[in-house]
Design a protein around this motif. Structure first.
Motif, PDB file in Angstrom:
ATOM      1  N   ALA A 232       0.862  -0.975  -0.116  1.00  0.00           N
ATOM      2  CA  ALA A 232      -0.083   0.059  -0.022  1.00  0.00           C
ATOM      3  C   ALA A 232       0.670   1.199  -0.107  1.00  0.00           C
ATOM      4  O   ALA A 232       0.631   2.217  -0.734  1.00  0.00           O
ATOM      5  CB  ALA A 232      -0.995   0.055   1.277  1.00  0.00           C
ATOM      6  N   ALA A 233       2.138   1.263   0.752  1.00  0.00           N
ATOM      7  CA  ALA A 233       2.853   2.353   0.886  1.00  0.00           C
ATOM      8  C   ALA A 233       3.581   2.523  -0.682  1.00  0.00           C
ATOM      9  O   ALA A 233       3.876   3.683  -0.924  1.00  0.00           O
ATOM     10  CB  ALA A 233       4.022   2.219   1.998  1.00  0.00           C
ATOM     11  N   ALA A 234       3.770   1.291  -1.130  1.00  0.00           N
ATOM     12  CA  ALA A 234       4.426   1.422  -2.400  1.00  0.00           C
ATOM     13  C   ALA A 234       3.716   1.979  -3.691  1.00  0.00           C
ATOM     14  O   ALA A 234       4.116   3.156  -4.427  1.00  0.00           O
ATOM     15  CB  ALA A 234       4.948   0.280  -2.992  1.00  0.00           C
ATOM     16  N   GLU A 235       2.417   1.727  -3.384  1.00  0.00           N
ATOM     17  CA  GLU A 235       1.341   2.187  -4.311  1.00  0.00           C
ATOM     18  C   GLU A 235       1.122   3.913  -4.182  1.00  0.00           C
ATOM     19  O   GLU A 235       0.983   4.631  -5.073  1.00  0.00           O
ATOM     20  CB  GLU A 235       0.096   1.397  -4.321  1.00  0.00           C
ATOM     21  N   GLU A 236       1.117   4.222  -2.776  1.00  0.00           N
ATOM     22  CA  GLU A 236       0.708   5.569  -2.707  1.00  0.00           C
ATOM     23  C   GLU A 236       2.134   6.173  -3.045  1.00  0.00           C
ATOM     24  O   GLU A 236       1.998   7.454  -3.827  1.00  0.00           O
ATOM     25  CB  GLU A 236       0.760   5.681  -1.058  1.00  0.00           C
ATOM     26  N   ARG A 237       3.347   5.753  -3.034  1.00  0.00           N
ATOM     27  CA  ARG A 237       4.459   6.579  -3.496  1.00  0.00           C
ATOM     28  C   ARG A 237       4.364   6.545  -5.051  1.00  0.00           C
ATOM     29  O   ARG A 237       4.730   7.446  -5.550  1.00  0.00           O
ATOM     30  CB  ARG A 237       5.659   5.631  -3.048  1.00  0.00           C
ATOM     31  N   ILE A 238       3.989   5.482  -5.503  1.00  0.00           N
ATOM     32  CA  ILE A 238       3.865   5.363  -7.113  1.00  0.00           C
ATOM     33  C   ILE A 238       2.930   6.700  -7.533  1.00  0.00           C
ATOM     34  O   ILE A 238       3.019   7.437  -8.544  1.00  0.00           O
ATOM     35  CB  ILE A 238       3.485   4.110  -7.571  1.00  0.00           C
ATOM     36  N   GLY A 239       1.855   6.726  -6.828  1.00  0.00           N
ATOM     37  CA  GLY A 239       0.770   7.739  -7.079  1.00  0.00           C
ATOM     38  C   GLY A 239       1.273   9.132  -7.079  1.00  0.00           C
ATOM     39  O   GLY A 239       1.143   9.913  -8.151  1.00  0.00           O
ATOM     40  N   ARG A 240       1.940   9.450  -5.976  1.00  0.00           N
ATOM     41  CA  ARG A 240       2.757  10.604  -5.774  1.00  0.00           C
ATOM     42  C   ARG A 240       3.528  11.152  -6.833  1.00  0.00           C
ATOM     43  O   ARG A 240       3.853  12.120  -7.219  1.00  0.00           O
ATOM     44  CB  ARG A 240       3.210  10.485  -4.295  1.00  0.00           C
TER      45      ARG A 240
ATOM     46  N   ARG B 120       4.243   9.769  -9.751  1.00  0.00           N
ATOM     47  CA  ARG B 120       3.755  10.082 -10.874  1.00  0.00           C
ATOM     48  C   ARG B 120       3.010  11.573 -11.155  1.00  0.00           C
ATOM     49  O   ARG B 120       3.283  12.211 -12.127  1.00  0.00           O
ATOM     50  CB  ARG B 120       2.487   8.895 -11.349  1.00  0.00           C
ATOM     51  N   ALA B 121       2.479  11.875 -10.128  1.00  0.00           N
ATOM     52  CA  ALA B 121       1.889  13.335 -10.275  1.00  0.00           C
ATOM     53  C   ALA B 121       3.116  14.285 -10.391  1.00  0.00           C
ATOM     54  O   ALA B 121       3.136  15.367 -10.860  1.00  0.00           O
ATOM     55  CB  ALA B 121       1.162  13.569  -8.876  1.00  0.00           C
ATOM     56  N   VAL B 122       4.207  14.189  -9.725  1.00  0.00           N
ATOM     57  CA  VAL B 122       5.307  14.994  -9.673  1.00  0.00           C
ATOM     58  C   VAL B 122       6.085  14.975 -11.076  1.00  0.00           C
ATOM     59  O   VAL B 122       6.194  15.671 -11.733  1.00  0.00           O
ATOM     60  CB  VAL B 122       6.639  14.434  -8.865  1.00  0.00           C
ATOM     61  N   VAL B 123       6.066  13.563 -11.591  1.00  0.00           N
ATOM     62  CA  VAL B 123       6.433  13.544 -12.936  1.00  0.00           C
ATOM     63  C   VAL B 123       5.737  14.365 -14.044  1.00  0.00           C
ATOM     64  O   VAL B 123       6.301  15.016 -14.948  1.00  0.00           O
ATOM     65  CB  VAL B 123       6.733  11.954 -13.452  1.00  0.00           C
ATOM     66  N   ASP B 124       4.524  14.023 -13.868  1.00  0.00           N
ATOM     67  CA  ASP B 124       3.563  14.745 -14.875  1.00  0.00           C
ATOM     68  C   ASP B 124       3.696  16.102 -14.598  1.00  0.00           C
ATOM     69  O   ASP B 124       3.447  16.811 -15.699  1.00  0.00           O
ATOM     70  CB  ASP B 124       1.857  14.370 -14.424  1.00  0.00           C
ATOM     71  N   GLY B 125       3.685  16.619 -13.587  1.00  0.00           N
ATOM     72  CA  GLY B 125       3.584  18.057 -13.072  1.00  0.00           C
ATOM     73  C   GLY B 125       4.951  18.862 -13.808  1.00  0.00           C
ATOM     74  O   GLY B 125       4.761  19.863 -14.228  1.00  0.00           O
ATOM     75  N   ILE B 126       6.238  17.981 -13.622  1.00  0.00           N
ATOM     76  CA  ILE B 126       7.219  18.653 -14.367  1.00  0.00           C
ATOM     77  C   ILE B 126       7.174  18.543 -16.037  1.00  0.00           C
ATOM     78  O   ILE B 126       7.509  19.582 -16.610  1.00  0.00           O
ATOM     79  CB  ILE B 126       8.485  17.655 -13.953  1.00  0.00           C
ATOM     80  N   VAL B 127       6.834  17.377 -16.481  1.00  0.00           N
ATOM     81  CA  VAL B 127       6.274  17.299 -17.826  1.00  0.00           C
ATOM     82  C   VAL B 127       5.237  18.544 -18.208  1.00  0.00           C
ATOM     83  O   VAL B 127       5.586  19.263 -19.392  1.00  0.00           O
ATOM     84  CB  VAL B 127       5.602  16.174 -18.422  1.00  0.00           C
ATOM     85  N   ALA B 128       4.296  18.774 -17.435  1.00  0.00           N
ATOM     86  CA  ALA B 128       3.423  19.808 -17.701  1.00  0.00           C
ATOM     87  C   ALA B 128       4.041  21.203 -17.860  1.00  0.00           C
ATOM     88  O   ALA B 128       3.862  22.000 -18.646  1.00  0.00           O
ATOM     89  CB  ALA B 128       2.285  19.953 -16.983  1.00  0.00           C
ATOM     90  N   SER B 129       5.073  21.364 -16.900  1.00  0.00           N
ATOM     91  CA  SER B 129       5.499  22.828 -16.830  1.00  0.00           C
ATOM     92  C   SER B 129       6.679  23.055 -17.706  1.00  0.00           C
ATOM     93  O   SER B 129       6.908  23.906 -18.387  1.00  0.00           O
ATOM     94  CB  SER B 129       6.333  23.036 -15.137  1.00  0.00           C
ATOM     95  N   VAL B 130       7.339  21.813 -18.298  1.00  0.00           N
ATOM     96  CA  VAL B 130       8.386  22.190 -19.209  1.00  0.00           C
ATOM     97  C   VAL B 130       7.349  22.329 -20.499  1.00  0.00           C
ATOM     98  O   VAL B 130       8.005  23.325 -21.152  1.00  0.00           O
ATOM     99  CB  VAL B 130       8.988  20.692 -19.513  1.00  0.00           C
ATOM    100  N   ARG B 131       6.321  21.695 -20.755  1.00  0.00           N
ATOM    101  CA  ARG B 131       5.534  22.084 -22.065  1.00  0.00           C
ATOM    102  C   ARG B 131       5.107  23.556 -21.946  1.00  0.00           C
ATOM    103  O   ARG B 131       5.137  24.064 -22.825  1.00  0.00           O
ATOM    104  CB  ARG B 131       4.478  21.326 -22.106  1.00  0.00           C
TER     105      ARG B 131
END
Ligand SMILES: [Zn+2]
Length: 116
Positions: free
Chosen positions: A18-26, A28-39
Motif C-alpha cells: 500500500a505504501a509503495a502504491e501511494e508513492r507511485i501515485g505521488r 507519477r503526479a510529480v513527473v506529470d507536473g514537471i512534464v506539464a511545466s516543461v511544456r
C-alpha cells in the motif's frame, strides 16, 4: 490462516505494498507536473539552464517512480509466494531465509549468501 508460530508476513507485505502504491501515485503526479511545466514554458533543454534543471528533476522523479514500481512488483510477487507456500525460501539453494532478513526485506527472494 495458519498459526504456525512465526510472524505472518502477509500483513507486512500488504502494508508495504500500500505504501509503495501511494508513492507511485505521488511520484507519477510529480513527473506529470514537471512534464506539464516543461511544456507550458516551452523551454529548450539544451540552451535554457532552467530547462536543463527541469530535465534533471524529471529524470530524478522518473527514477524514484521506477524504484517504487519495482518495489511494488517485488511485494506482489512475495504475496504470490505466500499463497504458493514458497515464501521465505531462497530461490537459489531452497533453504529458509532467516526471519531477521525477511523482517528487514519482506520481499527478499534469496538468503544472505545468495543475495547477489
Ligand atoms: Zn540461498
Amino acid at each position: 490462516m495458519s498459526d504456525g508460530g512465526g510472524p505472518d508476513p502477509v500483513g507486512t507485505l500488504r502494508a508495504r505494498l500500500a505504501a509503495a502504491e501511494e508513492r507511485i501515485g505521488r511520484q507519477r503526479a510529480v513527473v506529470d507536473g514537471i512534464v506539464a511545466s516543461v511544456r507550458g514554458e516551452n523551454v529548450d533543454d539544451e540552451h535554457d539552464p532552467e530547462g536543463a534543471t527541469l530535465a534533471w528533476e524529471r529524470q530524478q522523479a522518473a527514477a524514484l517512480l521506477a524504484e517504487a514500481e519495482r518495489e511494488r512488483d517485488a511485494l506482489r510477487a512475495a504475496l504470490g509466494r505466500v499463497e504458493a507456500g514458497t515464501y521465505g525460501v531462497c530461490e537459489v539453494c531452497g533453504r529458509a531465509i532467516p526471519a531477521g532478513r525477511l523482517e528487514a526485506r519482506p520481499a527478499a527472494t534469496r538468503c544472505v549468501e545468495h543475495a547477489r
